[in-house]
Design a protein around this motif. Structure first.
Motif, PDB file in Angstrom:
ATOM      1  N   ASP A 130     -14.272 -23.279  28.760  1.00 53.85           N
ATOM      2  CA  ASP A 130     -13.954 -21.858  28.837  1.00 53.85           C
ATOM      3  C   ASP A 130     -14.947 -21.115  29.723  1.00 53.85           C
ATOM      4  O   ASP A 130     -14.570 -20.225  30.500  1.00 53.85           O
ATOM      5  N   ALA A 131     -16.229 -21.460  29.601  1.00 52.63           N
ATOM      6  CA  ALA A 131     -17.250 -20.800  30.409  1.00 52.63           C
ATOM      7  C   ALA A 131     -17.066 -21.128  31.891  1.00 52.63           C
ATOM      8  O   ALA A 131     -17.203 -20.249  32.758  1.00 52.63           O
ATOM      9  N   LEU A 132     -16.722 -22.386  32.191  1.00 53.17           N
ATOM     10  CA  LEU A 132     -16.521 -22.779  33.585  1.00 53.17           C
ATOM     11  C   LEU A 132     -15.257 -22.158  34.158  1.00 53.17           C
ATOM     12  O   LEU A 132     -15.229 -21.750  35.328  1.00 53.17           O
ATOM     13  N   ALA A 133     -14.207 -22.080  33.339  1.00 55.53           N
ATOM     14  CA  ALA A 133     -12.947 -21.509  33.819  1.00 55.53           C
ATOM     15  C   ALA A 133     -13.106 -20.050  34.218  1.00 55.53           C
ATOM     16  O   ALA A 133     -12.426 -19.557  35.119  1.00 55.53           O
ATOM     17  N   SER A 134     -14.024 -19.347  33.538  1.00 55.41           N
ATOM     18  CA  SER A 134     -14.237 -17.933  33.863  1.00 55.41           C
ATOM     19  C   SER A 134     -14.976 -17.749  35.184  1.00 55.41           C
ATOM     20  O   SER A 134     -15.018 -16.634  35.718  1.00 55.41           O
ATOM     21  N   LEU A 135     -15.557 -18.824  35.727  1.00 55.99           N
ATOM     22  CA  LEU A 135     -16.332 -18.726  36.968  1.00 55.99           C
ATOM     23  C   LEU A 135     -15.493 -18.935  38.216  1.00 55.99           C
ATOM     24  O   LEU A 135     -15.886 -18.495  39.305  1.00 55.99           O
ATOM     25  N   ILE A 136     -14.343 -19.605  38.097  1.00 54.69           N
ATOM     26  CA  ILE A 136     -13.616 -20.060  39.283  1.00 54.69           C
ATOM     27  C   ILE A 136     -12.465 -19.130  39.635  1.00 54.69           C
ATOM     28  O   ILE A 136     -11.962 -18.377  38.801  1.00 54.69           O
ATOM     29  N   GLU A 137     -12.045 -19.211  40.925  1.00 54.13           N
ATOM     30  CA  GLU A 137     -10.906 -18.424  41.405  1.00 54.13           C
ATOM     31  C   GLU A 137      -9.594 -19.170  41.218  1.00 54.13           C
ATOM     32  O   GLU A 137      -8.551 -18.557  40.987  1.00 54.13           O
ATOM     33  N   SER A 138      -9.624 -20.484  41.383  1.00 59.31           N
ATOM     34  CA  SER A 138      -8.394 -21.284  41.287  1.00 59.31           C
ATOM     35  C   SER A 138      -7.780 -21.134  39.901  1.00 59.31           C
ATOM     36  O   SER A 138      -8.489 -21.091  38.899  1.00 59.31           O
ATOM     37  N   GLN A 139      -6.445 -21.053  39.865  1.00 61.35           N
ATOM     38  CA  GLN A 139      -5.743 -20.896  38.598  1.00 61.35           C
ATOM     39  C   GLN A 139      -4.485 -21.752  38.602  1.00 61.35           C
ATOM     40  O   GLN A 139      -3.883 -22.018  39.660  1.00 61.35           O
ATOM     41  N   SER A 140      -4.097 -22.188  37.415  1.00 58.76           N
ATOM     42  CA  SER A 140      -2.860 -22.958  37.280  1.00 58.76           C
ATOM     43  C   SER A 140      -1.668 -22.124  37.729  1.00 58.76           C
ATOM     44  O   SER A 140      -1.654 -20.891  37.583  1.00 58.76           O
ATOM     45  N   ARG A 141      -0.669 -22.836  38.297  1.00 65.55           N
ATOM     46  CA  ARG A 141       0.575 -22.233  38.792  1.00 65.55           C
ATOM     47  C   ARG A 141       0.347 -21.329  40.006  1.00 65.55           C
ATOM     48  O   ARG A 141       1.207 -20.545  40.359  1.00 65.55           O
ATOM     49  N   ARG A 142      -0.819 -21.453  40.600  1.00 61.24           N
ATOM     50  CA  ARG A 142      -1.101 -20.786  41.870  1.00 61.24           C
ATOM     51  C   ARG A 142      -1.212 -21.840  42.960  1.00 61.24           C
ATOM     52  O   ARG A 142      -1.393 -23.031  42.695  1.00 61.24           O
ATOM     53  N   VAL A 143      -1.151 -21.411  44.211  1.00 66.31           N
ATOM     54  CA  VAL A 143      -1.227 -22.346  45.331  1.00 66.31           C
ATOM     55  C   VAL A 143      -2.641 -22.905  45.428  1.00 66.31           C
ATOM     56  O   VAL A 143      -3.628 -22.177  45.321  1.00 66.31           O
ATOM     57  N   LEU A 144      -2.731 -24.205  45.626  1.00 71.14           N
ATOM     58  CA  LEU A 144      -4.024 -24.867  45.767  1.00 71.14           C
ATOM     59  C   LEU A 144      -4.573 -24.615  47.164  1.00 71.14           C
ATOM     60  O   LEU A 144      -3.910 -24.899  48.160  1.00 71.14           O
ATOM     61  N   ASN A 145      -5.776 -24.093  47.229  1.00 68.29           N
ATOM     62  CA  ASN A 145      -6.455 -23.843  48.498  1.00 68.29           C
ATOM     63  C   ASN A 145      -7.776 -24.607  48.475  1.00 68.29           C
ATOM     64  O   ASN A 145      -8.669 -24.286  47.687  1.00 68.29           O
ATOM     65  N   PRO A 146      -7.921 -25.644  49.320  1.00 69.35           N
ATOM     66  CA  PRO A 146      -9.157 -26.443  49.299  1.00 69.35           C
ATOM     67  C   PRO A 146     -10.414 -25.611  49.547  1.00 69.35           C
ATOM     68  O   PRO A 146     -11.469 -25.891  48.975  1.00 69.35           O
ATOM     69  N   THR A 147     -10.317 -24.581  50.385  1.00 75.96           N
ATOM     70  CA  THR A 147     -11.489 -23.729  50.639  1.00 75.96           C
ATOM     71  C   THR A 147     -11.919 -23.007  49.367  1.00 75.96           C
ATOM     72  O   THR A 147     -13.113 -22.912  49.049  1.00 75.96           O
ATOM     73  N   VAL A 148     -10.943 -22.496  48.618  1.00 75.39           N
ATOM     74  CA  VAL A 148     -11.254 -21.821  47.360  1.00 75.39           C
ATOM     75  C   VAL A 148     -11.829 -22.821  46.357  1.00 75.39           C
ATOM     76  O   VAL A 148     -12.768 -22.510  45.621  1.00 75.39           O
ATOM     77  N   ALA A 149     -11.271 -24.028  46.330  1.00 77.87           N
ATOM     78  CA  ALA A 149     -11.771 -25.050  45.406  1.00 77.87           C
ATOM     79  C   ALA A 149     -13.224 -25.389  45.717  1.00 77.87           C
ATOM     80  O   ALA A 149     -14.036 -25.605  44.801  1.00 77.87           O
ATOM     81  N   GLU A 150     -13.587 -25.447  46.994  1.00 83.12           N
ATOM     82  CA  GLU A 150     -14.987 -25.712  47.358  1.00 83.12           C
ATOM     83  C   GLU A 150     -15.891 -24.566  46.917  1.00 83.12           C
ATOM     84  O   GLU A 150     -17.013 -24.789  46.447  1.00 83.12           O
ATOM     85  N   ARG A 151     -15.394 -23.336  47.049  1.00 80.66           N
ATOM     86  CA  ARG A 151     -16.184 -22.193  46.574  1.00 80.66           C
ATOM     87  C   ARG A 151     -16.362 -22.253  45.063  1.00 80.66           C
ATOM     88  O   ARG A 151     -17.430 -21.935  44.534  1.00 80.66           O
ATOM     89  N   ASP A 152     -15.308 -22.671  44.370  1.00 79.66           N
ATOM     90  CA  ASP A 152     -15.404 -22.807  42.913  1.00 79.66           C
ATOM     91  C   ASP A 152     -16.460 -23.836  42.531  1.00 79.66           C
ATOM     92  O   ASP A 152     -17.245 -23.641  41.594  1.00 79.66           O
ATOM     93  N   ALA A 153     -16.480 -24.949  43.253  1.00 83.89           N
ATOM     94  CA  ALA A 153     -17.475 -25.988  42.970  1.00 83.89           C
ATOM     95  C   ALA A 153     -18.886 -25.447  43.184  1.00 83.89           C
ATOM     96  O   ALA A 153     -19.807 -25.750  42.413  1.00 83.89           O
ATOM     97  N   ALA A 154     -19.056 -24.618  44.230  1.00 88.93           N
ATOM     98  CA  ALA A 154     -20.377 -24.037  44.492  1.00 88.93           C
ATOM     99  C   ALA A 154     -20.780 -23.077  43.371  1.00 88.93           C
ATOM    100  O   ALA A 154     -21.955 -23.032  42.976  1.00 88.93           O
ATOM    101  N   ARG A 155     -19.814 -22.317  42.842  1.00 95.74           N
ATOM    102  CA  ARG A 155     -20.126 -21.392  41.735  1.00 95.74           C
ATOM    103  C   ARG A 155     -20.561 -22.163  40.491  1.00 95.74           C
ATOM    104  O   ARG A 155     -21.495 -21.757  39.793  1.00 95.74           O
ATOM    105  N   ILE A 156     -19.863 -23.242  40.197  1.00 95.41           N
ATOM    106  CA  ILE A 156     -20.215 -24.043  39.019  1.00 95.41           C
ATOM    107  C   ILE A 156     -21.615 -24.638  39.191  1.00 95.41           C
ATOM    108  O   ILE A 156     -22.432 -24.651  38.264  1.00 95.41           O
ATOM    109  N   THR A 157     -21.892 -25.129  40.395  1.00 96.67           N
ATOM    110  CA  THR A 157     -23.220 -25.687  40.668  1.00 96.67           C
ATOM    111  C   THR A 157     -24.296 -24.631  40.474  1.00 96.67           C
ATOM    112  O   THR A 157     -25.357 -24.905  39.898  1.00 96.67           O
ATOM    113  N   GLU A 158     -24.030 -23.408  40.933  1.00 94.57           N
ATOM    114  CA  GLU A 158     -25.008 -22.328  40.771  1.00 94.57           C
ATOM    115  C   GLU A 158     -25.210 -21.983  39.310  1.00 94.57           C
ATOM    116  O   GLU A 158     -26.333 -21.686  38.886  1.00 94.57           O
TER     117      GLU A 158
END
Length: 783
Positions: A130-158
């Motif tokens: 739940d804590a990680l899900a609140s950090l990311i932009e990507s959401q289910s039933r939305r279009v997958l964008n690899p650039t956004v996914a990379e940003r999400d990974a960077a947020r989780i790392t931070e």
């Protein structure tokens, strides 16, 4: 022979000439072609009679054409066609894009990104899904964008880095599914905690490393912190600590203090940091001459100077200067002088290590507050924030008041951030105050455990909401139980009743108390509404009404005919109705890490407004504390006492005062004071007393142990007495005033499960039948 050689030479020379001509002509042709190509490319034009889209499944063709920005019948160049390609690709909806001209028709071929079927986190244990899900932009039933996914990974790392896991790695993985769907998986390697092993200082002479470490927000990893709570390295926290150190030294007169650098070295094992603050303390300055001048008609500088509390020879503190300016400007407002400013003009006297301060009373610019704009408060209503301002729209603008209002807003602790800025309004003489806040959770649910030598183990449950429904109100519920006591409580507080600086609230309490040291138990139900308001800079008055039902019972055992306790218990439950007040004057906890302060408190309750019991109960307390020896040793003195007057002489044991470890150490609860005693174990009833007086003196100091252990020592000396009854009997002893003296040693241990205190005491003067207690241990933990 010579002719033959000359002929060969001429022939050879002619061949070379022709070769050079051919090469020159070839290079000329190539150059001409290269020069002509850009012109040919730029001259290439397209005009499409129709535009089609292929490969799209979810995205409408009209939307794709709209992204391209091309229209039929429009003449476009190759460059414009390439720009259209870039626009479609930049929409972030397509994995591949291709523009294919075919005669007068343009075909846009696309391959859509898949839709996110689900998002999973794998490998995480310290941070929940739940804590990680609140950090990311990507959401289910939305279009997958690899650039956004990379940003999400960077947020989780931070987020992991902020919790001290600098080695954490996050890799986004895409698993293709049918119907152009995909699962987005974040594979997480959390790594280990990077603790702060040691915090050191270079250049400090006035204050020890141990003293300065207590100032910082960053802490060393301690003995039990390794098991329960890690102190981690965070860049932002180090920057904040640099400012905190500067404020600490400035508040103690070191006006030239600065942090030259901070070194953070990672250990060879890469699992801990060694942090070193390099500082320059400079000299400590005192206040020199304190003067005032006035450029405002009607403002007498001597009168304003008398209103402040600064004295020469006192350690210089910017906070005291700020307080003096605030008092002067407040005095100007009371005299009806608007737009008055007080400018401190400071002159250094390096020879005497003093700072001369001249307060110049001047006329400031005529600027008014046009309006106050508040943004970002999604839960908190505007009036809660506006109440922190002492000015409203149309009032004269005072920059100092705006800064103080910003501090009051932050002190609410309702917001992650709170920024207050002023900007020019609709005209040069108008300003707009912008308040930008970011909300944060204000509710808490905590579970705790307690242990006391007398009460044994206990459980505590507390719920508290400090911003109920966004109105700034506090609502709380608590439940605690131990072997001798069960307590339920509910409280409500409105801090700005009727929009004024008036706190109004009420408390409900139900308690069952069965002390091990007494032959009786009691049950109390209580309702208490209160009003509290400031009466001076440090003074506060609290008014209350108390309605209480008290029932007193004899514990299992035979009643003793004629005993005072049995007679009082036979009255059953009684109602008490009283009004009361408490005045307090508190200078503690002022400024940054203050090293001295006093608390004076006096209160009375008057019973008899209805109910079954008439009384006047008076209590008083005075506390003074200071730090000495470079602020390493804390000295504390406490004087307190109370008196109970019952005109009908019908007080009971649960009405009278008793002594506990909180007011005089070295004795059990009910351990001293009047007792009804018969030898041979027939009777030994503690009765409490109508009067008590206690003086406690304490010194707290370091023991020379490593700081990470969090252990300090203390010495104390308590002297006090408990005496006086309304009704006596021949078996009552110690009814008269008789002092008890106690000395002892304390150990204070700051641990991850809560502060522990061990008291070892010895009564050096007591009465024969007093109940001595040589060891006392308390712990309170929250989790």
């Amino acid at each position: 022979m010579a002719k033959h050689e000359r002929a060969l030479a001429v022939a050879k020379d002619g061949g070379n000439t022709r070769l050079r001509q051919i090469v020159f002509a070839f290079f000329f042709l190539i150059s001409a072609v290269l020069l002509a190509l850009p012109n040919l490319a730029s001259a290439q034009q397209y005009q499409f009679g129709s535009i089609g889209v292929e490969g799209n499944q979810r995205i409408e063709s009209a939307a794709v054409i709209s992204y391209a920005g091309l229209k039929t019948g429009q003449t476009v160049s190759a460059g414009q066609l390439n720009a259209a390609y870039q626009r479609v690709l930049a929409s972030g909806l397509f994995e591949t894009v291709e523009l294919v001209p075919s005669g007068n028709r343009l075909v846009i071929k696309v391959q859509e990104y898949p839709t996110i079927n689900l998002i999973n986190f794998e490998g995480n244990a310290r941070l929940k899904d739940d804590a990680l899900a609140s950090l990311i932009e990507s959401q289910s039933r939305r279009v997958l964008n690899p650039t956004v996914a990379e940003r999400d990974a960077a947020r989780i790392t931070e987020a992991y880095a902020q919790s001290g896991r600098l080695a954490a790695r996050v890799t986004p993985r895409i698993i293709r599914r049918s119907d152009n769907r995909a699962d987005l998986i974040f594979e997480i390697f959390e790594g280990g905690i990077v603790e702060i092993e040691r915090i050191g200082f270079v250049g400090n002479q006035e204050y020890s490393d141990r003293r300065l470490r207590r100032v910082l927000g960053t802490k060393q990893a301690g003995l039990l912190r390794a098991l329960f709570k890690q102190d981690t390295y965070v860049d932002d926290r180090i920057e904040f600590d640099k400012q905190v150190l500067r404020d600490f030294y400035l508040s103690r007169g070191f006006v030239d203090f600065r942090v030259t650098s901070v070194n953070a070295e990672l250990s060879r094992e890469r699992d801990s940091y060694f942090i070193t603050f390099n500082i320059q303390e400079g000299q400590q300055f005192e206040f020199g001459k304190i003067t005032a001048t006035s450029e405002v008609a009607g403002a007498d500088p001597d009168e304003y100077l008398a209103a402040i509390k600064l004295k020469p020879g006192v350690m210089y503190s910017p906070l005291q200067v700020e307080n003096a300016i605030a008092r002067m400007e407040t005095k100007a407002l009371k005299q009806g002088l608007d737009f008055v400013r007080v400018d401190p003009r400071i002159t250094r006297d390096d020879a005497n290590l003093a700072l001369d301060v001249e307060f110049a009373i001047v006329k400031g610019p005529r600027i008014f507050v046009e309006r106050i704009d508040i943004e970002g408060n999604t839960t908190t209503i505007d009036r809660v924030i506006r109440h922190q301002f002492r000015i409203v729209e149309g009032d004269p603008f005072n920059p100092r008041e705006i800064r103080e209002s910003a501090e009051r807003i932050r002190a609410l602790e309702f917001f992650e951030t709170a920024e207050v800025n002023a900007r020019e309004g609709s005209s040069p003489d108008q300003v707009v105050i912008d308040v930008d806040v970011v909300e944060k959770p204000t509710g808490s649910l905590s579970f705790g455990a307690t242990y006391g030598t007398n009460d044994g183990f206990g459980l505590v449950v507390r719920f508290n909401e400090r911003n109920f429904l966004g109105r700034g109100q506090t609502v709380g519920f608590s439940f605690s139980t131990a072997s001798t006591i069960t307590d339920y409580g509910f409280n409500f507080l409105e801090p700005a009743f009727l929009g004024r600086d008036l706190a109004a609230g009420f408390a409900l309490r139900y308690q069952e108390y069965e002390p091990n040291e007494a032959r009786f138990s009691n049950t109390i139900g209580e309702f208490q509404p209160t009003l509290a308001f400031p009466v001076s800079e440090y003074g506060e008055m609290a008014l209350r009404y108390t309605l209480q039902n008290s029932e007193m019972d004899i514990n299992n055992g035979e009643a003793l005919a004629g005993s005072i306790i049995d007679t009082e218990a036979a009255r059953g439950d009684i109602w008490k109705s009283s009004v009361g007040y408490t005045y307090s004057f508190d200078t503690r906890n002022r400024g940054l890490d203050p090293n001295r302060g006093v608390l004076l408190e006096f209160g009375q309750d008057f019973g008899g407004l209805g109910g079954d019991y008439t009384f006047i109960k008076t209590t008083a307390r005075a506390i003074a504390e200071t730090r000495v020896y470079h602020e390493e040793i804390t000295l504390r003195a406490v004087l307190e006492g109370g008196a109970l007057y019952s005109p009908d002489k019908d007080s009971r044991a649960d009405d009278r005062f008793i002594t506990t470890a909180r007011n005089i150490r070295g004795f059990e609860p009910f351990g001293i004071g009047p007792r009804e005693y018969q030898g041979g174990g027939v009777q030994d009833d503690a009765l409490g007393g109508n009067y008590y007086a206690v003086a406690r003196f304490e010194a707290e100091f370091p023991l020379g142990l490593p700081d990470e252990l969090g252990i300090r020592g203390g010495l104390f000396y308590d002297i006090g007495s408990l005496w006086g009854l309304d009704v006596s009997s021949p078996n009552v002893i110690y009814e008269d005033f008789s002092l008890r003296h106690v000395v002892g040693f304390s150990l204070f241990w700051e641990t991850a499960i809560g502060p522990l205190r061990f008291n070892f005491s010895k009564a050096i003067q007591k009465e024969k039948f007093d109940k001595e207690q040589n060891f006392d241990f308390t712990v309170s933990a929250q989790f």
